[in-house]
Scaffold this active site. Structure first.
Site, mmCIF file in Angstrom:
data_model
loop_
_atom_site.group_PDB
_atom_site.id
_atom_site.type_symbol
_atom_site.label_atom_id
_atom_site.label_comp_id
_atom_site.label_asym_id
_atom_site.label_seq_id
_atom_site.Cartn_x
_atom_site.Cartn_y
_atom_site.Cartn_z
ATOM 1 N N ASN A 7 24.647 42.477 40.977
ATOM 2 C CA ASN A 7 25.693 41.468 41.118
ATOM 3 C C ASN A 7 25.811 41.182 42.613
ATOM 4 O O ASN A 7 26.356 41.991 43.359
ATOM 5 C CB ASN A 7 27.002 42.028 40.536
ATOM 6 C CG ASN A 7 28.115 41.002 40.551
ATOM 7 O OD1 ASN A 7 27.976 39.936 41.160
ATOM 8 N ND2 ASN A 7 29.214 41.319 39.914
ATOM 9 N N ARG A 90 23.394 38.977 37.638
ATOM 10 C CA ARG A 90 24.566 38.236 37.190
ATOM 11 C C ARG A 90 24.597 36.912 37.954
ATOM 12 O O ARG A 90 24.601 36.907 39.191
ATOM 13 C CB ARG A 90 25.825 39.040 37.485
ATOM 14 C CG ARG A 90 27.030 38.278 37.070
ATOM 15 C CD ARG A 90 28.283 39.021 37.286
ATOM 16 N NE ARG A 90 29.338 38.240 36.673
ATOM 17 C CZ ARG A 90 30.601 38.562 36.733
ATOM 18 N NH1 ARG A 90 30.972 39.646 37.339
ATOM 19 N NH2 ARG A 90 31.502 37.796 36.171
ATOM 20 N N HIS A 179 33.289 34.186 32.217
ATOM 21 C CA HIS A 179 33.430 35.492 31.536
ATOM 22 C C HIS A 179 32.592 35.551 30.259
ATOM 23 O O HIS A 179 32.868 36.343 29.354
ATOM 24 C CB HIS A 179 34.892 35.772 31.112
ATOM 25 C CG HIS A 179 35.828 36.121 32.218
ATOM 26 N ND1 HIS A 179 37.172 35.818 32.171
ATOM 27 C CD2 HIS A 179 35.645 36.748 33.405
ATOM 28 C CE1 HIS A 179 37.765 36.251 33.272
ATOM 29 N NE2 HIS A 179 36.845 36.811 34.050
ATOM 30 N N HIS A 207 39.941 38.321 27.405
ATOM 31 C CA HIS A 207 39.548 39.085 28.596
ATOM 32 C C HIS A 207 40.719 39.002 29.572
ATOM 33 O O HIS A 207 40.958 37.965 30.192
ATOM 34 C CB HIS A 207 38.266 38.487 29.194
ATOM 35 C CG HIS A 207 37.800 39.186 30.437
ATOM 36 N ND1 HIS A 207 36.649 39.941 30.490
ATOM 37 C CD2 HIS A 207 38.335 39.246 31.675
ATOM 38 C CE1 HIS A 207 36.514 40.441 31.706
ATOM 39 N NE2 HIS A 207 37.518 40.017 32.448
ATOM 40 N N GLY A 209 41.922 40.626 32.776
ATOM 41 C CA GLY A 209 41.696 41.470 33.953
ATOM 42 C C GLY A 209 42.399 40.836 35.129
ATOM 43 O O GLY A 209 43.493 40.285 34.981
ATOM 44 N N ASN A 210 41.775 40.865 36.289
ATOM 45 C CA ASN A 210 42.310 40.098 37.403
ATOM 46 C C ASN A 210 42.173 38.620 37.093
ATOM 47 O O ASN A 210 43.097 37.835 37.270
ATOM 48 C CB ASN A 210 41.543 40.442 38.669
ATOM 49 C CG ASN A 210 42.429 41.145 39.638
ATOM 50 O OD1 ASN A 210 43.614 40.823 39.740
ATOM 51 N ND2 ASN A 210 41.872 42.100 40.343
ATOM 52 N N GLY A 211 40.969 38.250 36.644
ATOM 53 C CA GLY A 211 40.764 36.930 36.042
ATOM 54 C C GLY A 211 41.009 37.091 34.553
ATOM 55 O O GLY A 211 40.726 38.147 33.997
ATOM 56 N N ARG A 240 45.798 33.490 40.041
ATOM 57 C CA ARG A 240 45.560 32.086 39.663
ATOM 58 C C ARG A 240 46.596 31.619 38.657
ATOM 59 O O ARG A 240 47.015 32.378 37.791
ATOM 60 C CB ARG A 240 44.163 31.943 39.050
ATOM 61 C CG ARG A 240 43.058 32.053 40.065
ATOM 62 C CD ARG A 240 41.702 32.058 39.403
ATOM 63 N NE ARG A 240 41.005 33.296 39.691
ATOM 64 C CZ ARG A 240 39.967 33.760 39.009
ATOM 65 N NH1 ARG A 240 39.492 33.088 37.988
ATOM 66 N NH2 ARG A 240 39.399 34.883 39.345
ATOM 67 N N ARG A 284 50.014 46.821 36.774
ATOM 68 C CA ARG A 284 50.704 48.117 36.763
ATOM 69 C C ARG A 284 52.011 48.063 37.550
ATOM 70 O O ARG A 284 53.029 48.603 37.121
ATOM 71 C CB ARG A 284 49.792 49.209 37.348
ATOM 72 C CG ARG A 284 48.744 49.662 36.364
ATOM 73 C CD ARG A 284 47.671 50.440 37.044
ATOM 74 N NE ARG A 284 46.904 49.565 37.931
ATOM 75 C CZ ARG A 284 45.662 49.821 38.317
ATOM 76 N NH1 ARG A 284 45.056 50.907 37.927
ATOM 77 N NH2 ARG A 284 45.026 48.981 39.106
ATOM 78 N N GLY A 330 40.747 45.111 32.291
ATOM 79 C CA GLY A 330 41.742 46.042 32.821
ATOM 80 C C GLY A 330 43.080 46.030 32.107
ATOM 81 O O GLY A 330 43.578 47.083 31.688
ATOM 82 N N GLY A 332 43.850 44.193 29.197
ATOM 83 C CA GLY A 332 43.634 44.214 27.742
ATOM 84 C C GLY A 332 43.310 45.601 27.215
ATOM 85 O O GLY A 332 43.716 45.981 26.120
ATOM 86 N N ASN A 334 44.101 48.554 28.818
ATOM 87 C CA ASN A 334 44.965 49.656 29.290
ATOM 88 C C ASN A 334 46.455 49.422 29.179
ATOM 89 O O ASN A 334 47.229 50.289 29.587
ATOM 90 C CB ASN A 334 44.649 49.940 30.769
ATOM 91 C CG ASN A 334 43.223 50.397 30.955
ATOM 92 O OD1 ASN A 334 42.832 51.407 30.396
ATOM 93 N ND2 ASN A 334 42.448 49.638 31.704
ATOM 94 N N GLU A 384 30.059 44.433 31.223
ATOM 95 C CA GLU A 384 29.189 43.292 31.534
ATOM 96 C C GLU A 384 27.836 43.765 32.065
ATOM 97 O O GLU A 384 26.806 43.165 31.764
ATOM 98 C CB GLU A 384 29.891 42.383 32.549
ATOM 99 C CG GLU A 384 31.039 41.619 31.906
ATOM 100 C CD GLU A 384 32.066 41.116 32.900
ATOM 101 O OE1 GLU A 384 32.827 41.947 33.437
ATOM 102 O OE2 GLU A 384 32.109 39.905 33.142
HETATM 103 P P1 ADP Z 1 38.477 42.329 37.305
HETATM 104 O O1 ADP Z 1 38.803 41.032 36.649
HETATM 105 O O2 ADP Z 1 38.631 42.316 38.798
HETATM 106 O O3 ADP Z 1 37.221 42.995 36.807
HETATM 107 P P2 ADP Z 1 39.853 44.413 35.841
HETATM 108 O O4 ADP Z 1 39.250 44.098 34.525
HETATM 109 O O5 ADP Z 1 39.518 45.702 36.476
HETATM 110 O O6 ADP Z 1 39.677 43.242 36.879
HETATM 111 O O7 ADP Z 1 41.440 44.345 35.653
HETATM 112 C C1 ADP Z 1 42.317 44.465 36.707
HETATM 113 C C2 ADP Z 1 43.727 44.386 36.155
HETATM 114 O O8 ADP Z 1 43.904 45.426 35.191
HETATM 115 C C3 ADP Z 1 44.824 44.563 37.204
HETATM 116 O O9 ADP Z 1 45.853 43.604 37.009
HETATM 117 C C4 ADP Z 1 45.359 45.940 36.885
HETATM 118 O O10 ADP Z 1 46.703 46.033 37.194
HETATM 119 C C5 ADP Z 1 45.173 45.997 35.398
HETATM 120 N N1 ADP Z 1 45.236 47.376 34.905
HETATM 121 C C6 ADP Z 1 44.366 48.371 35.087
HETATM 122 N N2 ADP Z 1 44.833 49.511 34.521
HETATM 123 C C7 ADP Z 1 46.037 49.212 33.983
HETATM 124 C C8 ADP Z 1 47.037 49.935 33.277
HETATM 125 N N3 ADP Z 1 46.889 51.224 33.004
HETATM 126 N N4 ADP Z 1 48.143 49.282 32.885
HETATM 127 C C9 ADP Z 1 48.317 47.982 33.165
HETATM 128 N N5 ADP Z 1 47.418 47.239 33.819
HETATM 129 C C10 ADP Z 1 46.298 47.837 34.223
#
Ligand code: ADP
Length: 399
Positions: A7, A90, A179, A207, A209-211, A240, A284, A330, A332, A334, A384
């Site tokens: 990547n 990627r 994604h 999905h 995550g951050n995105g 965003r 978090r 992240g 979804g 956790n 991925e």
């Molecule tokens: P990226 O899109 O950069 O790959 P990730 O899939 O790692 O990102 O997701 C990052 C997000 O996941 C952040 O907002 C982070 O706060 C959230 N996250 C990670 N662990 C937890 C958790 N235990 N509870 C809530 N949110 C979490």
């Protein structure tokens, strides 16, 4: 055979080495600050992690440093460069032409180059990574895996904007979606878990995550997705804004006299969870503040989950019927409260979450709907890199 997944970003290069077809991740390594002061490499291999400064004034040197580190790491991760039979790259944007992963040829390179106007921050460094690997590992097959490819099956009704048609014809202005590697990976895995053939499986994949993006999958193919021409559209994300009234661009410019570049920056980097909470793009932290009763964090969480819920409803309408809703990435994977709030009130549509199963499912595959829920709800951790390795290995074996 070993497959190296790369990547390549503008100033970083991430590599994961897999043993295929065993799907075993052997080592991971990241080179940062390429072309800047004090580039550094970090490596995880054979149960050890270490980091050190390295020489990386360009991506080729960064790849040399990464391969050198993998060779040095001991164990059986990598004994010689000849073991690497293929490299999977990627690539963010494959434009309208790439509907799947492809062996890199001059034509594929041209598509990546031509699509750079659509992903100016990503495609050029992706191409630089391909060139570096072709040079350093000339005997290995180079494969490009596109973030947009899975969404090439969207019909015009889903990908055309309500804009003058010439903008599509002449400038290719349309929804592309991103994604795709993640949506396809978790969709395939969900179909396996459900015991439904992928080409007959209807899913809504989320999905988060951050995105963040949602995808409607009909018969194993993407038929709609929430990100658009760029990754700004759709769900509320870390920084965003997702869907907004496009007239805001005009109003922010005219009334507040914000320059176009600054508006773009505001929507991409200072909005979403960050902008709403005024504090953090990290779910978090939002959760912790919301639990303490902070009203702004609570509102942020509600906006985020409400938007996810709206897309679930919309995609149920798109699909007519779905086997499952799948949470990944992240948040979804956790964050049980987000999944609960996103599914709240959808019982009459057939989505019945099991509170206990939902609470217990953190960072692992799980079925979190009630027994007998007409639509299953699943957590499937995304991978991925593994998906890129699988596609790369498949193409390396193709006749
Ligand atoms: P990226 O899109 O950069 O790959 P990730 O899939 O790692 O990102 O997701 C990052 C997000 O996941 C952040 O907002 C982070 O706060 C959230 N996250 C990670 N662990 C937890 C958790 N235990 N509870 C809530 N949110 C979490």
């Amino acid at each position: 055979m070993k497959v190296l997944v790369i990547n390549s970003g503008s100033s970083s290069l991430k590599c994961t080495l897999f043993r295929m077809p065993e799907r075993e991740a052997l080592a991971h390594c990241v080179v940062e600050r390429i072309g800047e002061d004090e580039p550094a490499i970090s490596v995880e291999a054979n149960g050890a992690t270490w980091a050190r400064p390295c020489t990386a004034s360009n991506h080729e040197q960064a790849l040399d440093a990464a391969l050198g580190a993998l060779l040095e790491s001991g164990g059986d991760a990598l004994r010689s460069l000849e073991e690497i039979g293929a490299v999977g790259h990627r690539v963010v944007h494959g434009g309208e032409r790439m509907s799947g992963s492809a062996v890199v040829t001059q034509e594929v390179e041209a598509v990546i180059r031509d699509s750079s106007v659509l992903a100016p921050l990503h495609n050029p460094p992706n191409l630089v990574g391909i060139r570096a690997a072709s040079h350093t590992l000339p005997a290995a097959l180079q494969v490009a895996v596109f973030d947009t490819a899975f969404h090439r099956s969207m019909p015009p009704a889903a990908y055309l904007y309500g804009l003058p048609y010439e903008l599509y014809e002449q400038r290719r202005i349309r929804k592309y979606g991103f994604h795709g590697t993640s949506h396809e990976y978790v969709a395939e895995r969900a179909a396996e878990l459900l015991g439904v053939p992928f080409d007959r499986c209807n899913l809504i994949t989320l999905h988060l995550g951050n995105g963040c993006s949602a995808c409607a999958v009909r018969d194993g193919r993407s038929v709609d997705t929430s990100m658009g021409m760029t990754p700004l559209e759709g769900l509320v994300m870390g920084t965003r804004c997702g869907d907004i009234d496009p007239a805001l661009f005009f109003l922010l410019g005219n009334e507040l006299e914000i320059a176009p570049g600054d508006i773009y920056d505001l929507l991409n980097r200072r909005s979403g969870l960050q902008g709403l909470s005024g504090k953090s793009n990290d779910m978090r932290e939002i959760m912790a503040d919301a639990e303490r009763g902070d009203p702004r964090a609570r509102a942020t969480l509600e906006v985020f989950c409400y938007r996810v819920r709206k897309y679930i409803g919309a995609y149920l309408a798109v699909l007519g019927a779905a086997h499952a809703v799948v949470f990944t990435a992240g948040i979804g994977e956790n964050c049980p409260p987000v999944r609960r709030m996103a599914c709240e009130g959808l019982e009459s549509l057939g989505i019945r979450l099991d509170e206990d199963k939902n609470e217990a499912a953190v960072g692992r595959e799980a079925l979190i709907s009630e027994d007998g829920s007409p639509i299953a709800v699943l957590v499937v951790p995304t991978d991925e890199e593994l998906k890129i390795a699988v596609d790369t290995y498949r193409l390396s074996r193709a006749p």
